[in-house]
Every structure is written in C-alpha cells, then in structure tokens.
Motif scaffolding. Sequence first.
Motif, PDB file in Angstrom:
ATOM      1  N   THR A 492      -6.376   4.437  -6.584  1.00  0.00           N
ATOM      2  CA  THR A 492      -5.151   4.207  -6.616  1.00  0.00           C
ATOM      3  C   THR A 492      -4.333   4.445  -8.093  1.00  0.00           C
ATOM      4  O   THR A 492      -3.289   4.845  -8.295  1.00  0.00           O
ATOM      5  CB  THR A 492      -4.719   2.609  -6.326  1.00  0.00           C
ATOM      6  OG1 THR A 492      -5.551   2.056  -5.175  1.00  0.00           O
ATOM      7  CG2 THR A 492      -3.362   2.070  -6.316  1.00  0.00           C
ATOM      8  N   ARG A 493      -5.139   4.418  -8.990  1.00  0.00           N
ATOM      9  CA  ARG A 493      -4.603   4.561 -10.584  1.00  0.00           C
ATOM     10  C   ARG A 493      -4.162   6.150 -10.466  1.00  0.00           C
ATOM     11  O   ARG A 493      -3.301   6.699 -11.098  1.00  0.00           O
ATOM     12  CB  ARG A 493      -5.461   4.123 -11.603  1.00  0.00           C
ATOM     13  CG  ARG A 493      -5.724   2.730 -11.754  1.00  0.00           C
ATOM     14  CD  ARG A 493      -6.660   2.368 -13.083  1.00  0.00           C
ATOM     15  NE  ARG A 493      -5.908   2.943 -14.154  1.00  0.00           N
ATOM     16  CZ  ARG A 493      -5.025   2.342 -14.753  1.00  0.00           C
ATOM     17  NH1 ARG A 493      -4.694   1.295 -14.548  1.00  0.00           N
ATOM     18  NH2 ARG A 493      -4.499   3.097 -15.947  1.00  0.00           N
ATOM     19  N   THR A 496      -1.030   6.895  -8.181  1.00  0.00           N
ATOM     20  CA  THR A 496       0.148   6.627  -8.739  1.00  0.00           C
ATOM     21  C   THR A 496       0.384   7.136 -10.179  1.00  0.00           C
ATOM     22  O   THR A 496       1.285   6.679 -10.866  1.00  0.00           O
ATOM     23  CB  THR A 496       0.199   5.054  -8.726  1.00  0.00           C
ATOM     24  OG1 THR A 496      -0.907   4.723  -9.682  1.00  0.00           O
ATOM     25  CG2 THR A 496       0.211   4.458  -7.522  1.00  0.00           C
ATOM     26  N   ALA A 501       1.647  12.004  -8.133  1.00  0.00           N
ATOM     27  CA  ALA A 501       2.530  11.598  -7.352  1.00  0.00           C
ATOM     28  C   ALA A 501       3.630  12.402  -7.093  1.00  0.00           C
ATOM     29  O   ALA A 501       4.295  12.754  -5.843  1.00  0.00           O
ATOM     30  CB  ALA A 501       3.128   9.913  -7.708  1.00  0.00           C
ATOM     31  N   VAL A 541       3.414   6.796  -2.088  1.00  0.00           N
ATOM     32  CA  VAL A 541       2.960   6.528  -3.204  1.00  0.00           C
ATOM     33  C   VAL A 541       3.774   7.132  -4.320  1.00  0.00           C
ATOM     34  O   VAL A 541       3.609   6.579  -5.636  1.00  0.00           O
ATOM     35  CB  VAL A 541       1.754   7.598  -3.179  1.00  0.00           C
ATOM     36  CG1 VAL A 541       1.043   7.873  -4.659  1.00  0.00           C
ATOM     37  CG2 VAL A 541       0.519   6.947  -2.397  1.00  0.00           C
ATOM     38  N   TRP A 544       6.457   4.017  -4.771  1.00  0.00           N
ATOM     39  CA  TRP A 544       5.925   2.478  -5.070  1.00  0.00           C
ATOM     40  C   TRP A 544       6.051   2.314  -6.534  1.00  0.00           C
ATOM     41  O   TRP A 544       6.580   1.111  -7.111  1.00  0.00           O
ATOM     42  CB  TRP A 544       4.420   2.538  -4.684  1.00  0.00           C
ATOM     43  CG  TRP A 544       3.472   1.323  -5.285  1.00  0.00           C
ATOM     44  CD1 TRP A 544       4.026   0.120  -5.662  1.00  0.00           C
ATOM     45  CD2 TRP A 544       2.215   1.115  -5.084  1.00  0.00           C
ATOM     46  NE1 TRP A 544       3.234  -0.671  -5.581  1.00  0.00           N
ATOM     47  CE2 TRP A 544       1.830  -0.240  -5.554  1.00  0.00           C
ATOM     48  CE3 TRP A 544       1.234   1.920  -4.703  1.00  0.00           C
ATOM     49  CZ2 TRP A 544       0.580  -0.601  -5.612  1.00  0.00           C
ATOM     50  CZ3 TRP A 544      -0.052   1.436  -4.812  1.00  0.00           C
ATOM     51  CH2 TRP A 544      -0.536   0.059  -5.187  1.00  0.00           C
ATOM     52  N   PRO A 545       5.507   3.123  -7.660  1.00  0.00           N
ATOM     53  CA  PRO A 545       5.750   2.863  -8.767  1.00  0.00           C
ATOM     54  C   PRO A 545       6.999   2.943  -9.373  1.00  0.00           C
ATOM     55  O   PRO A 545       7.509   2.515 -10.691  1.00  0.00           O
ATOM     56  CB  PRO A 545       4.792   3.920  -9.779  1.00  0.00           C
ATOM     57  CG  PRO A 545       4.868   5.128  -8.659  1.00  0.00           C
ATOM     58  CD  PRO A 545       4.938   4.411  -7.512  1.00  0.00           C
ATOM     59  N   ALA A 552       2.411  -2.142  -9.827  1.00  0.00           N
ATOM     60  CA  ALA A 552       1.768  -0.797  -9.576  1.00  0.00           C
ATOM     61  C   ALA A 552       0.490  -0.808 -10.846  1.00  0.00           C
ATOM     62  O   ALA A 552       0.808  -1.393 -11.689  1.00  0.00           O
ATOM     63  CB  ALA A 552       2.754   0.182  -9.723  1.00  0.00           C
TER      64      ALA A 552
END
Length: 673
Positions: A492-493, A496, A501, A541, A544-545, A552
């Motif tokens: 995930t890191r 994102t 992304a 993705v 989201w941030p 996030a």
Amino acid sequence: MPTETGSVPDTAPRRRAGVGPLLGVGVLFAMVVAVGLVALTGGIGYAIAGLTDPGNVTRYGITVVRVGADAAAAVCIGSLLLAAFLVPPQKSGTLAADGYAGLRTAGIAAWAWFVFALASVFFSAADGAGRPVTEVFSPEVLVNFIEAIEQPKAWLLTAAVALLLALGCKLVLSWGWTVVLFFVSIAGLVPIAVTGHSASGGSHDMATNSLLYHLIGAALWVGGLIALLAHARRRGAHLSLAAERFSKLALVCWIVMAVSGVVNAVVRVSPGELLTTDYGLLVIGKIIALAVLGVFGHQQRQRSVRGLKEGAGGGQLVRLAAVEALIMFATIGLATALSRTPPPQEIAAQPSTTELLLGYTLDGPPTALRMLTDWRFDLIFGTAAIVLAVVYLLGVRRLRKRGDAWPVGRTIAWLAGCAVLLIATSSGIGRYAPAMFSMHMGNHMLLSMVAPVLFALGGPVTLALRALPTAGKDAPPGPREWILAFVHSPVTRVLTNPIVALFLFVGSFYGLYYSGLFDSALNYHWAHLAMNAHFLLAGYVFYWPVIGVDPAPRRLPPLGKLGLIFASMPFHAFFGVTLMNMQTVLGESFYRGLNLPWVGDLLIDQRLGGGIAWAAGEIPVLLVMVALLVQWARADEREAKRRDRREAVTGDQDLAAYNEMLKRLADQGERRS
C-alpha cells in the motif's frame, strides 16, 4: 529454508494420522465419477465442433487431469486460507506452527497443481484439435496448437501461477506475504474460468461472470474444509476459532455457488431441456448435490462448532467433515463432466456475430432512452456496487445503534459512488461500451475519474475501523486488525506513493491505448473485466491520498495534494486531444467485425471518444477542488476549536507571555535611553 527473518515454527504433528489417505480416496472417487459421466455422453462435442474423435486416451485423460488440477488448486487455496485467516500468526507477524503447517501443505499442493496444469496444456491442445495426445508432444506442433486454441494458453498461464505459488510457499514465512500468496492462488483460477464453454457463444458475458463466482466459491469451500480437517487431525491450536470462521465463510460460499450456478444454467439450458439432454441431467445432478451439501454442511458444522465451544474435542468435526469432503469430491467429478459436455444452445443455436463477440444483441443506436432503460446487469461490478452499498450502510447502522455519529455527507458520497459504478457497468452505457469506442470512453471516465472520487470521500476504511470490534490485547487478530495491516503494508505504501499513483492513473491511458493492448483486449470478455477493474482501482489509489477521508500511508501536505491534481491535468488533456486528432482507428478490426449499422465512420466515433476524455477530465478536478476547500476549512475550524479548549483550560497563557515579552523589551529600551 525460508529467507525471511525468524525461525521456522515447530510443525511436528500432534497426531501422526493425516488427511492424505482421505484426500487420495476423494480425488480418485472424483476422477471415477467424472470419467463415468463423460463416457455416457460419448464424443458428441467433437462432432459439434467439426473435429475427429481424438481417442479414449485424450478424451478421458483430459478429464482425469482436470479433476487433479481442480483438487490440487482447492487444497492449495484452502491451506493458504487457513494460514492467512483461520489461525492467528505470532505477535511478531511470523506464522505460528499451525499456519506454517498450512503453508507447507499449500506448497505441496501447488506442485501438484503445476504438474496437472502442465499436463492439461498437452491434453487440451490435443482435445481442441481433435488429435491423439501423442501427436502434440512435438514442440513445433504444440506451439502451433497453443497459438490457435485458447484452452492450452489458459492452462499454461495457470501452470505459471502454480509454479510461482510453489516457490513462494518455500520462501515466505511472514503472515503478510502469506496473504499475498492466498490472493495469487485465487487469481490462478481465473484463466480457466474465462475460457471453455462459458466464454463462447451467446450470453458468454453472463456465463463467464457467473462461472468466476462459482469456481472461487467452490475452491474456498472445498479447500477450506480440507484444510480445517487437516488442522483438526493435527489437533492444532485455535480449532474452535478456525471452525467458527470457516463456518461463516462456507455459508457465503454456498450462497454464491447456488446463485451463480443457477445463472450459469439459465443461460446455457432452457427448463424444457433439463430432463431431455445430457447437459440438463448433469445440471440437475449438480443442483441436488449442492443442496445436499448445503443442508449437510450447515447442520453438521453447527453441531461441531457448538461442541468445540463447549470444550469437546475435534473428533466429531473430523468425522463429519470427512463425509462432507467425500460428497464434495463427487460434486467435483460431476462439475468436471459438466464442463466436458456441450450445452444444448451450443448444439442448436446459431448466434449472430454481435452475440459471438459481445455475448448479447444490440437493438439500435445508443439513444438517451436506451441509455436509461436498456440495462444488462453486470454480475461482477453490478454485484460489487450493491454489496459495497449494503455493507457500508450496515457499518453506519452499527455506529448509530451504539450512539456514535457518522457524517451524512460521507454516506451520500459512498452511495453515489456505488450508483456511478452500477450505471457505468450495467446501464445502457455498460451495454454499449464494448461495442463503440465513444461509449467505452464514457465508461472509462466514469470508472476512473468519478466513482473513485466519491469512494475516497466516503471514508470506508475509517468506517470499518470504527464499526468493527477490536480483537483485544491477547485475542487473535480479526478483520479490524487485517484492515490496519493492509493500510500500513509495504504494498500500500508503494501504490500510494505520489509518483507511482500518478503513473498508474495517467500512464495507463497511454500504455493501454497506444501500445496495441486495447486492440487485443477487445476480443476477450475477461480483458474488459480487467480494464474496468484497473480503471476503478487506479483511480482510487490516486485520489485516496489526495482527498480521501481515510488515513493514507503517506500524508501529503495541502500544497502537495493540489500539485498532484494539477500535475495530472495536462496529461489528461493531451490524451484527449491526441485521440481527437488521430488518423488511425483503435481496435479497427474488432469494430468492423461488429459492423454496427449506426456507426458509419469509426474515426468520427473515436474522435467523439477523445472529446469525452478531454471534457470529462475537468469534472473530477472541480469535485476535488471543492472537496479540498471544504476539508481545509474544516481543518481550520477544528484547530480553532482545539485552541479555544486549550485556552479555556490553561487561560490565555500565550497572549500573556507575548505581552510580558513586549513589556520586557519596552523596559530595556527605556533603560538604554
């Protein structure tokens, strides 16, 4: 030996007897049932396809290796399910002894899956060409058959996934990577599901989607039961927890299999053909077997789980699960025979070109009325939209029942995102998207640039973390802890990361349409599913941030969020402009094969799609800007309230200190003067 840090758990069995003999008997039983049923149907499938009978070795051999591959896949998936979700890992994140035992079993099953899948490459090539299997052992002949027939390609890809799993089970030891291997194993079912009878002829979109659900549900149910049985035979720890979790999953799998099986049967055989055709009789047999399994499994497992909670041993669970497993293997044999039997519609029907390419017919040009009324429900994404909406509302309901508030705006945003997903894939837009480039681009923009914005504003992770109960200090981790682990995982890191992304979100536009992938993907229903999934996930993705309510892995400053949005705008605009000015038609052979009378000029339709891409790029920017402004205003408001509360408790100390400093400076100035 595993390469990850940590020692290998002690997996010495607490009881020598395992499930190997039962598993062997079950697989052999399934093979006998499948071969016997295939023998009853004869070689009608070859005559329908205009092929010569390849002989008994090929006809029955492909049935045997298919049963072996299905059984090995189920054991691999079920063992990884046990290691990842049914038994807890150690607090360090390394698998405990029971989890490692499941991982080791999954590795052995993966090797068997690989061998059977590799054998299926040869048998399916011979079967698809109507030749004895001995004729395809030549590399040149085999390569020619693989290039011409879809099934050998699918089995070759399945073999590659199985080999990856076998190696992965040898190398990993942590819980996180075990979860990754579990989802990879689920993906290994996809190549076969999207080929064969369900992927051809009329209504192949419905048949393929329902078969995907059916195979995944069956693999989780059968494999999970075998893994639970092996866990009980080992007298493993947390047996009651594993049985309770599997019982809930088994109920979901049974419902999924029942609904998907009915849908697949409806599009393949009419009610009047159930008792008059071999295919219909096999469908009836499978329905009866599934009903028996549902009633038997529910009643027996309820008793077993209740007994385990009351302190009884796992002996009853072992006995009852063993009987259920044998019935399941008989059902696998029945399902394999069904996959080898041509459906009646394939025998009698002569679908049109549009039905062959799309799976359904189109009644006319995409007018506004047809966009609103001409729906064809998408079993994958339409179901996902409904399930996501229902689960979200259940989470909100749980919060409100215990007196916690949840912003109405977030609920509206999430439900609007689900509505956009449903409309983009199941309304007239979704129906015409595979047939016209302009409609496809409208579908693309909704999935990648509208629905993800609304989903990100819904805050699903925050809702889940607030609604799900915590496991407790010494209790095994549950769904809430799994979600937290996913949010903070290395995968995930990486996803994102702003650069990654942005590349996935914008770069996929150019990579898909300007590399030739789009032209190839148009011919396959599974490729349409993959494109839609990529559009949706890549958009989420990215947003989201940027505007997401959920925390996030990487927190961007306000200017960073704004900069990321503005960085994507020129790429979208340039993409739309280049499409509008192209002189070559993307996917020309596919669209000309459809020969839709209302699409006179494919280049004009493509330019319309470019205009949609260019214009639609501005809509999410406005949504994002409004969302960012609202979030900043609320952040300032929250900061002001915190400052007011602090001053109410401590007094206006900051202002007093500031005034004191000014006074000292003034006094020093007077003394100097």
